[in-house]
Motif scaffolding. Structure first.
Motif, short mmCIF file in Angstrom:
data_model
loop_
_atom_site.label_atom_id
_atom_site.label_comp_id
_atom_site.label_asym_id
_atom_site.label_seq_id
_atom_site.Cartn_x
_atom_site.Cartn_y
_atom_site.Cartn_z
N HIS A 23 -3.16 5.25 -10.81
CA HIS A 23 -3.93 4.80 -8.94
C HIS A 23 -4.47 4.61 -9.05
N LEU A 27 -6.80 0.96 -9.50
CA LEU A 27 -7.99 0.49 -7.88
C LEU A 27 -8.98 -0.33 -8.33
N ARG A 33 -5.20 -2.94 -3.14
CA ARG A 33 -6.39 -2.15 -2.26
C ARG A 33 -5.16 -1.88 -1.22
N GLN A 34 -5.98 -0.89 -0.62
CA GLN A 34 -4.81 0.61 -0.05
C GLN A 34 -4.97 -0.68 1.25
N THR A 35 -3.85 -1.08 2.02
CA THR A 35 -4.16 -1.44 3.28
C THR A 35 -3.76 -0.16 4.35
N SER A 37 -1.74 4.26 4.16
CA SER A 37 -0.98 5.07 3.78
C SER A 37 0.08 3.89 3.18
N GLY A 38 0.18 4.18 1.59
CA GLY A 38 1.31 3.66 1.43
C GLY A 38 1.96 2.73 1.09
N TYR A 40 -0.21 -1.13 0.12
CA TYR A 40 -0.91 -1.93 -0.51
C TYR A 40 -1.22 -3.39 -0.54
N ARG A 146 2.45 8.61 -1.99
CA ARG A 146 1.46 8.75 -2.66
C ARG A 146 1.75 8.21 -4.00
N GLY A 148 -0.44 6.28 -5.13
CA GLY A 148 -0.34 4.64 -5.69
C GLY A 148 0.81 4.14 -5.11
N GLY A 152 5.00 3.75 -2.72
CA GLY A 152 4.69 3.09 -1.56
C GLY A 152 5.69 3.47 -0.36
#
Ligand code: ATP
Ligand code: MG
Length: 566
Positions: A23, A27, A33-35, A37-38, A40, A146, A148, A152
């Motif tokens: 993760h 990154l 990149r996370q948009t 929670s869970g 991407y 969690r 990454g 998801g």
């Protein structure tokens, strides 16, 4: 790709909420990149690697004759009602309503859609067997998204479904798919094991999970140190093959054991090893109480119990229930003089204990010199415990050892569960209507990408295996202000690409130190640096994995690269 024009936002610092290496590195190296929670976004480099993983999967599945297709993510609720999974799937299923207030699920998996799709089309045995697959986005409202890409709420899965007119045909397709999966994960460079898994509630029979070995894996697997036997820890078998004891049976005695409750406490108090204790647990299996016995150092495996009794629920009874039924709390219950209508099931190992200790069904008392079959009756001995490291491998070869694994794929013999519910039949050779028999096969594509990074990195960044690196070469111009360096680098960039070599070209005007650090982070297997000796036509080649470097004349570079990738 010229890095000056590319969207590769690298980060120096480790992001605070990223707990595991894959993760952090995905990154930091600008792959994702996370948009939310869970959820991407795959940035250009992430998308490239994903495409390579997908192309390996496609090649192998196409080669076994599976048909690629694409099904909708938006699925009408009625389909899920028909199989009972609208309720059974629980809160993990993402649901929404359209403007007419009709309910939909966002596809967590596609058994319903594919079965309803083929039910009118695969109407004759002549069209069977057949396998379809897709690579598509799935939605699961995971309780704990969690790590990454590993877990998801929106993720990419390859799901395949096969349809058959017989179980023999399903067995064959399963084996073929199992082999294809093995080739896929081998080509992706993963250290993995195919493990025997629990077919659980879906009504199927055989199933294997493909596990990438990694300390961050959520599952524990048991595998032989010398053979290919591997199983999920819940499924790993113990055989009825223990050493017979030579000790003679002593006479039963009751002993006061005040305040000694745990196996360890009681064993220490009496002065023998925990192995000589007899662990007694009261379970409620479906509606009946059952006394479950294991050796003191063993743990009851409730999945094995559930499978043994073909039960739909297995749970520990409450201490209140133990007191009511047996007259003592958990620390003092045992199989001797328990009420007659409670069945006693014991693990194989129990049969071989001599002069054991067990609770006396009286608070603060234990029996010693207990011998199964002499002092109490066992209705059946079975394999009902978890394996331990060092246990013999059930295939007779070697000893079991444990490792953690990330589930990257699963193959599953579904049988007729979905076809029955959705009334999917075909006409057999005799013209009789029969229910379609199914298999389903998943690969977590985005999770696999993260699993690869877990296995391929060092303290500087990712170290991509050759076959899925975002490009074959990372070309760097050390000083973007020096004309001779830029000229040679531009020239190499063009010529390598024209030879079909994929190149990420760091033509930015950043400092050399930053470029080197980013290059290590991104992890392309070969780095070619155009620096001080550009005017003489010399460049530096460095291998990401080993750090090995050498100077080459620019005319030798192409051969060097092609050799490396052979
Ligand atoms: P898990 O036990 O990890 O929740 P699962 O057994 O529910 O997974 P399957 O229904 O077998 O998952 O899905 C097929 C594959 O999809 C899994 O083998 C896994 O690689 C991947 N997968 C499942 N859930 C997720 C998720 N939340 N994020 C990323 N990949 C996933
Ligand atoms: Mg699974």
């Amino acid at each position: 790709m010229r890095q000056s024009q590319a969207f590769i936002p690298t980060l120096k610092e480790v992001p605070a909420d990223a707990d595991i290496v894959s993760h952090q590195l995905l990154l930091r190296a600008g792959f994702i990149r996370q948009t939310a929670s869970g959820i991407y976004s795959f940035l250009p480099l992430g998308k490239k690697v994903l495409q390579y993983v997908e192309s390996v999967i496609r090649e192998e599945l196409d080669s076994i004759g599976a048909n690629e297709m694409l099904m909708p993510a938006l699925q009408p609720a009625e389909l899920w009602h028909q199989t009972g999974r609208w309720d059974a799937f629980g809160p993990e299923l993402m649901r929404l309503n359209d403007r007419h207030d009709r309910s939909f699920a966002l596809g967590a998996t596609h058994e319903e859609v594919i079965t309803s799709l083929v039910k009118n089309e695969l109407n004759s045995y002549k069209k069977l067997p057949i396998t379809m697959y897709q690579i598509q986005t799935k939605y699961r409202d995971e309780k704990r998204p969690r790590f990454g890409l590993l877990r998801g709420r929106e993720f990419i899965m390859k799901d395949a479904y096969s349809f058959h007119d017989s179980y023999e045909s399903l067995d064959q397709a399963y084996e073929t798919m199992y082999q294809a999966y093995s080739r896929i994960f081998t080509r992706l460079g993963l250290n993995f094991r195919a493990v025997i898994a629990d077919s659980g509630a879906m009504g199927g029979k055989d199933t294997h999970e493909f596990m990438a070995l990694s300390d961050v894996g959520e599952d524990v697997i048991a595998f032989s140190d010398t053979s290919s036997y591997a199983a999920n820890i819940e499924m790993a078998i113990t055989l009825d093959s223990y050493q017979e004891s030579e000790a003679s049976m002593l006479s039963l005695e009751k002993l006061a054991t005040p305040n000694q409750r745990t196996m360890q406490e009681v064993s220490d108090f009496i002065g023998h090893s925990v192995e000589q204790g007899l662990k007694t647990l009261l379970f409620k299996i479906d509606q009946s109480f059952v006394l479950v016995l294991t050796r003191g150092d063993h743990e009851v495996n409730d999945i094995k119990l559930k499978n043994l009794y073909q039960a739909s629920s297995v749970e520990l009874a409450s201490e209140e229930e133990a007191k009511q039924l047996l007259g003592a709390g958990f620390g003092s219950i045992g199989p001797i003089h328990s009420t007659e209508d409670i069945e006693i099931v014991a693990d194989y190992a129990v049969k071989y204990i001599r002069n054991a200790t067990c609770g006396a069904n009286e608070e603060g008392y234990h029996f010693v010199n207990v011998n199964p079959d002499r002092d109490f009756e066992v209705s059946q001995y079975a394999d009902i415990r978890f394996v331990k490291e060092g246990d013999p491998s059930p295939d007779g070869n070697g000893k079991l050892q444990f490792a953690r694994g990330i589930e990257i794929g699963q193959v599953f013999k579904l049988g007729t569960f979905y076809a029955e519910k959705l009334d999917a039949t075909f006409l057999n050779e005799q013209g009789k209507a029969k229910t379609l028999i199914m298999g389903c096969y998943g690969i977590g594509v985005s999770r696999t990408l993260a699993a690869i990074v877990e296995q391929y990195h060092d303290d500087k960044g990712i170290v991509w295996p050759k076959q899925i690196a975002p490009s074959q070469v990372h070309l760097l111009v050390m000083n973007g202000k020096k004309d001779d360096q830029v000229a040679l680098a531009d020239d190499l960039y063009q010529s390598l690409q024209s030879q079909g070599i994929t190149v990420l070209y760091d033509d930015r005007t950043e400092r050399a130190g930053i470029k080197f650090a980013d290059s290590d982070l991104i992890g392309i297997p070969l780095r070619i640096t155009v620096g001080k000796r550009a005017s003489e036509g010399y460049v530096e080649c460095k291998r990401r994995e080993t750090g090995e470097q050498l100077e080459l004349h620019h005319t030798e570079v192409k051969d060097y690269i092609q050799n490396f990738y052979q």
